[in-house]
Design a protein around this motif. Structure first.
Motif, PDB file in Angstrom:
ATOM      1  N   ASN A  56       0.855  -1.182   0.000  1.00 33.35           N
ATOM      2  CA  ASN A  56       0.000   0.000   0.000  1.00 33.35           C
ATOM      3  C   ASN A  56       0.895   1.238   0.000  1.00 33.35           C
ATOM      4  O   ASN A  56       1.237   1.777   1.050  1.00 33.35           O
ATOM      5  N   ILE A  57       1.260   1.670  -1.181  1.00 38.48           N
ATOM      6  CA  ILE A  57       2.170   2.803  -1.319  1.00 38.48           C
ATOM      7  C   ILE A  57       1.499   4.130  -1.020  1.00 38.48           C
ATOM      8  O   ILE A  57       2.157   5.154  -0.933  1.00 38.48           O
ATOM      9  N   LEU A  58       0.192   4.113  -0.843  1.00 36.71           N
ATOM     10  CA  LEU A  58      -0.529   5.372  -0.636  1.00 36.71           C
ATOM     11  C   LEU A  58      -0.667   5.753   0.834  1.00 36.71           C
ATOM     12  O   LEU A  58      -1.061   6.870   1.135  1.00 36.71           O
ATOM     13  N   LYS A  59      -0.336   4.847   1.746  1.00 34.80           N
ATOM     14  CA  LYS A  59      -0.525   5.100   3.174  1.00 34.80           C
ATOM     15  C   LYS A  59       0.169   6.372   3.656  1.00 34.80           C
ATOM     16  O   LYS A  59      -0.434   7.178   4.336  1.00 34.80           O
ATOM     17  N   GLU A  60       1.424   6.515   3.316  1.00 32.70           N
ATOM     18  CA  GLU A  60       2.204   7.632   3.833  1.00 32.70           C
ATOM     19  C   GLU A  60       2.664   8.595   2.751  1.00 32.70           C
ATOM     20  O   GLU A  60       3.368   9.553   3.034  1.00 32.70           O
ATOM     21  N   ALA A  61       2.260   8.356   1.515  1.00 33.84           N
ATOM     22  CA  ALA A  61       2.719   9.192   0.404  1.00 33.84           C
ATOM     23  C   ALA A  61       1.874  10.451   0.263  1.00 33.84           C
ATOM     24  O   ALA A  61       0.701  10.480   0.635  1.00 33.84           O
ATOM     25  N   ALA A  63       2.373  12.054  -2.840  1.00 37.35           N
ATOM     26  CA  ALA A  63       2.271  12.044  -4.294  1.00 37.35           C
ATOM     27  C   ALA A  63       2.786  10.709  -4.826  1.00 37.35           C
ATOM     28  O   ALA A  63       3.588  10.041  -4.183  1.00 37.35           O
ATOM     29  N   VAL A  64       2.281  10.353  -6.002  1.00 37.02           N
ATOM     30  CA  VAL A  64       2.723   9.145  -6.689  1.00 37.02           C
ATOM     31  C   VAL A  64       2.975   9.533  -8.139  1.00 37.02           C
ATOM     32  O   VAL A  64       2.178  10.256  -8.732  1.00 37.02           O
ATOM     33  N   PHE A  65       4.096   9.071  -8.690  1.00 34.62           N
ATOM     34  CA  PHE A  65       4.334   9.319 -10.107  1.00 34.62           C
ATOM     35  C   PHE A  65       5.104   8.165 -10.707  1.00 34.62           C
ATOM     36  O   PHE A  65       5.746   7.388 -10.003  1.00 34.62           O
ATOM     37  N   TRP A  75       5.506   4.949 -23.844  1.00 30.86           N
ATOM     38  CA  TRP A  75       5.495   5.297 -22.418  1.00 30.86           C
ATOM     39  C   TRP A  75       5.100   6.760 -22.241  1.00 30.86           C
ATOM     40  O   TRP A  75       5.539   7.633 -22.992  1.00 30.86           O
ATOM     41  N   THR A  76       4.277   7.005 -21.257  1.00 32.45           N
ATOM     42  CA  THR A  76       3.849   8.356 -20.900  1.00 32.45           C
ATOM     43  C   THR A  76       4.134   8.555 -19.406  1.00 32.45           C
ATOM     44  O   THR A  76       4.656   7.649 -18.751  1.00 32.45           O
ATOM     45  N   LEU A  77       3.781   9.708 -18.861  1.00 30.98           N
ATOM     46  CA  LEU A  77       4.057   9.993 -17.450  1.00 30.98           C
ATOM     47  C   LEU A  77       2.767  10.305 -16.705  1.00 30.98           C
ATOM     48  O   LEU A  77       1.905  11.043 -17.198  1.00 30.98           O
ATOM     49  N   PHE A  78       2.659   9.753 -15.507  1.00 36.90           N
ATOM     50  CA  PHE A  78       1.498   9.930 -14.642  1.00 36.90           C
ATOM     51  C   PHE A  78       1.982  10.507 -13.314  1.00 36.90           C
ATOM     52  O   PHE A  78       2.992  10.057 -12.774  1.00 36.90           O
ATOM     53  N   HIS A  79       1.268  11.515 -12.799  1.00 33.48           N
ATOM     54  CA  HIS A  79       1.571  12.076 -11.479  1.00 33.48           C
ATOM     55  C   HIS A  79       0.257  12.318 -10.760  1.00 33.48           C
ATOM     56  O   HIS A  79      -0.699  12.835 -11.342  1.00 33.48           O
ATOM     57  N   CYS A  80       0.193  11.935  -9.487  1.00 40.62           N
ATOM     58  CA  CYS A  80      -1.004  12.180  -8.685  1.00 40.62           C
ATOM     59  C   CYS A  80      -0.609  12.848  -7.379  1.00 40.62           C
ATOM     60  O   CYS A  80       0.188  12.317  -6.615  1.00 40.62           O
ATOM     61  N   LYS A  83      -2.830  14.748  -1.820  1.00 41.06           N
ATOM     62  CA  LYS A  83      -3.431  15.724  -0.902  1.00 41.06           C
ATOM     63  C   LYS A  83      -4.470  16.602  -1.608  1.00 41.06           C
ATOM     64  O   LYS A  83      -5.477  16.968  -1.028  1.00 41.06           O
ATOM     65  N   GLU A  84      -4.206  16.932  -2.872  1.00 43.34           N
ATOM     66  CA  GLU A  84      -5.108  17.801  -3.636  1.00 43.34           C
ATOM     67  C   GLU A  84      -6.080  17.030  -4.525  1.00 43.34           C
ATOM     68  O   GLU A  84      -6.960  17.626  -5.133  1.00 43.34           O
ATOM     69  N   GLY A  85      -5.908  15.713  -4.623  1.00 45.67           N
ATOM     70  CA  GLY A  85      -6.761  14.908  -5.491  1.00 45.67           C
ATOM     71  C   GLY A  85      -6.593  15.264  -6.958  1.00 45.67           C
ATOM     72  O   GLY A  85      -7.538  15.228  -7.731  1.00 45.67           O
ATOM     73  N   ALA A  86      -5.363  15.617  -7.340  1.00 44.45           N
ATOM     74  CA  ALA A  86      -5.094  16.104  -8.692  1.00 44.45           C
ATOM     75  C   ALA A  86      -4.177  15.140  -9.447  1.00 44.45           C
ATOM     76  O   ALA A  86      -3.160  14.702  -8.925  1.00 44.45           O
ATOM     77  N   ILE A  87      -4.555  14.828 -10.677  1.00 47.75           N
ATOM     78  CA  ILE A  87      -3.780  13.949 -11.546  1.00 47.75           C
ATOM     79  C   ILE A  87      -3.250  14.756 -12.714  1.00 47.75           C
ATOM     80  O   ILE A  87      -3.984  15.514 -13.341  1.00 47.75           O
ATOM     81  N   THR A  88      -1.966  14.592 -12.993  1.00 49.64           N
ATOM     82  CA  THR A  88      -1.352  15.188 -14.181  1.00 49.64           C
ATOM     83  C   THR A  88      -0.876  14.036 -15.048  1.00 49.64           C
ATOM     84  O   THR A  88      -0.200  13.128 -14.565  1.00 49.64           O
TER      85      THR A  88
END
Length: 127
Positions: A56-61, A63-65, A75-80, A83-88
């Motif tokens: 569960n990488i989201l417990k203490e993170a 952001a995830v990218f 290949w593309t890039l994903f960033h989340c 805290k803000e609920g925002a995906i790039t």
């Protein structure tokens, strides 16, 4: 003699499977690519994401990218920002609205299964 040289001295070739990570086979060539100026094989990325997804990488993170594979060759890039609920999402060929919707849907399911609920919004990058 390093481990790769040892395997080769036993008659293994780059195409020979040497193990699996989850459902993904790794080949001698997969490991060779990690050492040289080669492109990283898909099976290495698949195995890495399999390992990461088991925790569960989201417990203490905050952001995830990481990379996001489109089809089997782009290949593309994903960033989340959790805290803000925002995906790039960044695609060198352009961010198509249908793909962005698919990413939000996939991320919502992935995150919810790990106790991190939306709503999620897509942030448009400035061209």
């Amino acid at each position: 003699m390093n481990d790769l040289e040892t395997l080769k001295s036993h008659g293994l070739n780059s195409e020979d499977a040497i193990g699996t990570v989850g459902p993904f086979k790794l080949f001698l060539g997969s490991l060779e690519a990690l050492l040289g100026p080669f492109e990283l094989p898909d099976e290495v990325m698949d195995a890495l994401f399999y390992i990461i997804s088991r925790k569960n990488i989201l417990k203490e993170a905050s952001a995830v990218f990481g990379p996001y594979l489109v089809g089997e060759c782009h290949w593309t890039l994903f960033h989340c920002n959790l805290k803000e609920g925002a995906i790039t999402y960044i695609d060198s060929l352009g961010e198509h609205p249908q793909r962005c919707s698919q990413i939000i849907e996939n991320w919502s399911i992935f995150a919810a299964r790990r106790g991190c609920h939306g709503p999620w919004k897509m942030i448009k990058r400035i061209p």
